[in-house]
Write a protein that holds these residues in place. Structure first.
Motif, short mmCIF file in Angstrom:
data_model
loop_
_atom_site.label_atom_id
_atom_site.label_comp_id
_atom_site.label_asym_id
_atom_site.label_seq_id
_atom_site.Cartn_x
_atom_site.Cartn_y
_atom_site.Cartn_z
N GLN A 172 0.84 -1.20 0.00
CA GLN A 172 0.00 0.00 0.00
C GLN A 172 0.88 1.25 0.00
N CYS A 173 0.52 2.19 -0.86
CA CYS A 173 1.15 3.52 -0.87
C CYS A 173 0.05 4.55 -0.58
N ALA A 174 0.30 5.46 0.34
CA ALA A 174 -0.72 6.43 0.73
C ALA A 174 -0.13 7.83 0.78
N TRP A 175 -1.00 8.82 0.48
CA TRP A 175 -0.59 10.23 0.48
C TRP A 175 -1.65 11.04 1.20
N ASN A 176 -1.20 12.03 1.95
CA ASN A 176 -2.12 12.89 2.68
C ASN A 176 -2.26 14.22 1.93
N SER A 177 -3.47 14.50 1.48
CA SER A 177 -3.77 15.76 0.79
C SER A 177 -2.85 15.99 -0.42
N LEU A 178 -3.02 15.13 -1.44
CA LEU A 178 -2.25 15.31 -2.67
C LEU A 178 -2.51 16.69 -3.29
N ASN A 179 -3.80 17.03 -3.34
CA ASN A 179 -4.21 18.32 -3.94
C ASN A 179 -3.56 18.51 -5.32
N TYR A 180 -3.67 17.45 -6.15
CA TYR A 180 -3.04 17.46 -7.46
C TYR A 180 -4.05 17.99 -8.47
N GLY A 181 -3.75 19.16 -9.05
CA GLY A 181 -4.72 19.79 -9.93
C GLY A 181 -4.46 19.63 -11.41
N ILE A 182 -3.61 18.65 -11.83
CA ILE A 182 -3.33 18.51 -13.26
C ILE A 182 -4.51 17.85 -13.96
N GLY A 242 -1.85 13.61 -17.21
CA GLY A 242 -0.56 13.15 -16.75
C GLY A 242 -0.63 12.22 -15.56
N LYS A 243 0.56 11.86 -15.06
CA LYS A 243 0.67 10.92 -13.94
C LYS A 243 0.39 11.66 -12.63
N ILE A 244 -0.41 11.00 -11.77
CA ILE A 244 -0.76 11.58 -10.48
C ILE A 244 0.13 11.03 -9.37
N ALA A 245 0.24 9.69 -9.30
CA ALA A 245 1.04 9.06 -8.24
C ALA A 245 1.51 7.69 -8.74
N GLU A 246 2.58 7.19 -8.10
CA GLU A 246 3.18 5.92 -8.52
C GLU A 246 3.55 5.10 -7.29
N CYS A 247 3.43 3.77 -7.41
CA CYS A 247 3.77 2.85 -6.32
C CYS A 247 4.48 1.65 -6.95
N THR A 248 5.74 1.37 -6.55
CA THR A 248 6.51 0.27 -7.11
C THR A 248 6.25 -1.01 -6.32
N PHE A 249 6.02 -2.10 -7.06
CA PHE A 249 5.62 -3.37 -6.45
C PHE A 249 6.51 -4.49 -7.00
N ASP A 302 6.15 -0.90 -11.94
CA ASP A 302 5.76 0.47 -11.61
C ASP A 302 4.27 0.63 -11.86
N VAL A 303 3.49 0.69 -10.79
CA VAL A 303 2.04 0.86 -10.88
C VAL A 303 1.72 2.33 -10.64
N ALA A 304 1.03 2.96 -11.59
CA ALA A 304 0.78 4.40 -11.50
C ALA A 304 -0.68 4.70 -11.80
N ILE A 305 -1.20 5.78 -11.21
CA ILE A 305 -2.54 6.28 -11.49
C ILE A 305 -2.40 7.58 -12.29
N TRP A 306 -3.17 7.68 -13.38
CA TRP A 306 -3.07 8.81 -14.31
C TRP A 306 -4.44 9.46 -14.46
N VAL A 307 -4.43 10.67 -15.03
CA VAL A 307 -5.66 11.35 -15.42
C VAL A 307 -5.51 11.78 -16.88
N GLY A 308 -6.60 11.65 -17.64
CA GLY A 308 -6.56 12.01 -19.06
C GLY A 308 -7.93 12.34 -19.57
N THR A 309 -8.07 12.41 -20.87
CA THR A 309 -9.35 12.77 -21.50
C THR A 309 -10.15 11.52 -21.82
N CYS A 310 -11.41 11.75 -22.15
CA CYS A 310 -12.31 10.67 -22.53
C CYS A 310 -12.51 10.69 -24.05
N GLY A 311 -11.51 10.28 -24.78
CA GLY A 311 -11.64 10.26 -26.24
C GLY A 311 -11.77 11.65 -26.81
#
Length: 233
Positions: free
Chosen positions: A98-108, A111-118, A200-209
């Motif tokens: 488990q990887c956890a973050w307190n108040s990321l407040n990521y406004g992009i 692009g990539k939001i966060a990453e956790c290596t497993f 490298d497991v990462a969570i991203w944000v992008g567009t919907c087509g």
């Protein structure tokens, strides 16, 4: 009488004596037969009733051991058996992170939001991934944003991508403002076909087509976490 010869006198005497001898002989024979019948009749024992059974005797001592027998002969040669190989696998052990973050407040918005290596132990296993955190999208017109996972930079292809979207049609014309709601949302799924080793497991944000993109926000004022677990197939 003086004129009878000695021979004649002997014959006369025999004639007189012989009948008496035979009669006496017959009398003695009859007596012997009666004596034999009497002895046979009265000298026999009459069998009485059977007695009660006796008790069993004590066990006897062991006898002398017998001599060893003659060794047997070798049997016929059997058929050739099949070769069976057994595969011994180690028992499955839990593997998670488990990887956890307190108040990321990521406004992009892209692009990539966060990453956790497993560290993945087996190639034939599956990865279960979970992102839990606050997501928000706002826009004055229709817009859509997509949050998704990647594994070593590529989206899951076994069998499909792991994603979650937010779509807004429009804002609030009456108040001349846009909708601005932050909600805790989960992005979760299973991915197969990921090789063993470091991932490298990462969570991203992008567009919907082809949909217009809006103003995205991730992890506002709350805890965000990524959970990764290796599961047997």
């Amino acid at each position: 009488m003086n004129m009878v010869s000695p021979t004649t006198r002997l014959l006369i005497f025999s004639w007189l004596i012989f009948p008496l001898y035979e009669a006496d002989k017959m009398r003695h024979r009859g007596l012997r037969q009666k004596d034999a019948e009497y002895i046979e009749k009265y000298s026999g024992c009459i069998q009485g009733p059977a007695g009660s059974p006796g008790r069993e005797g004590n066990p006897g001592v062991n006898g002398i051991p017998g001599t060893p027998g003659v060794p047997g002969r070798d049997g016929a040669k059997g058929e050739k058996g099949e070769c069976v190989s057994e595969i011994f696998e180690e028992p499955w052990r839990p593997n998670y992170k488990q990887c956890a973050w307190n108040s990321l407040n990521y406004g992009i918005d892209l692009g990539k939001i966060a990453e956790c290596t497993f560290t993945k132990h087996r190639t034939d296993s599956a990865l279960r991934v979970l992102f839990s955190g606050s997501l928000r999208l706002k826009c004055k017109a229709a817009c859509c944003q997509r949050w998704y996972f990647t594994f070593n930079g590529a989206e899951c292809a076994g069998p499909l991508p792991i994603e979650s979207i937010i779509y807004l049609d429009q804002g609030s014309p009456e108040l001349n403002s846009t909708i601005n709601i932050h909600r805790t949302t989960a992005v979760e799924g299973l991915c197969e076909g990921v090789r063993s080793g470091l991932v490298d497991v990462a969570i991203w944000v992008g567009t919907c087509g082809d949909y217009p993109r809006g103003d995205a926000s991730t992890g506002w004022n709350s805890v965000s976490r990524v959970v990764i677990e290796e599961l047997p197939k």
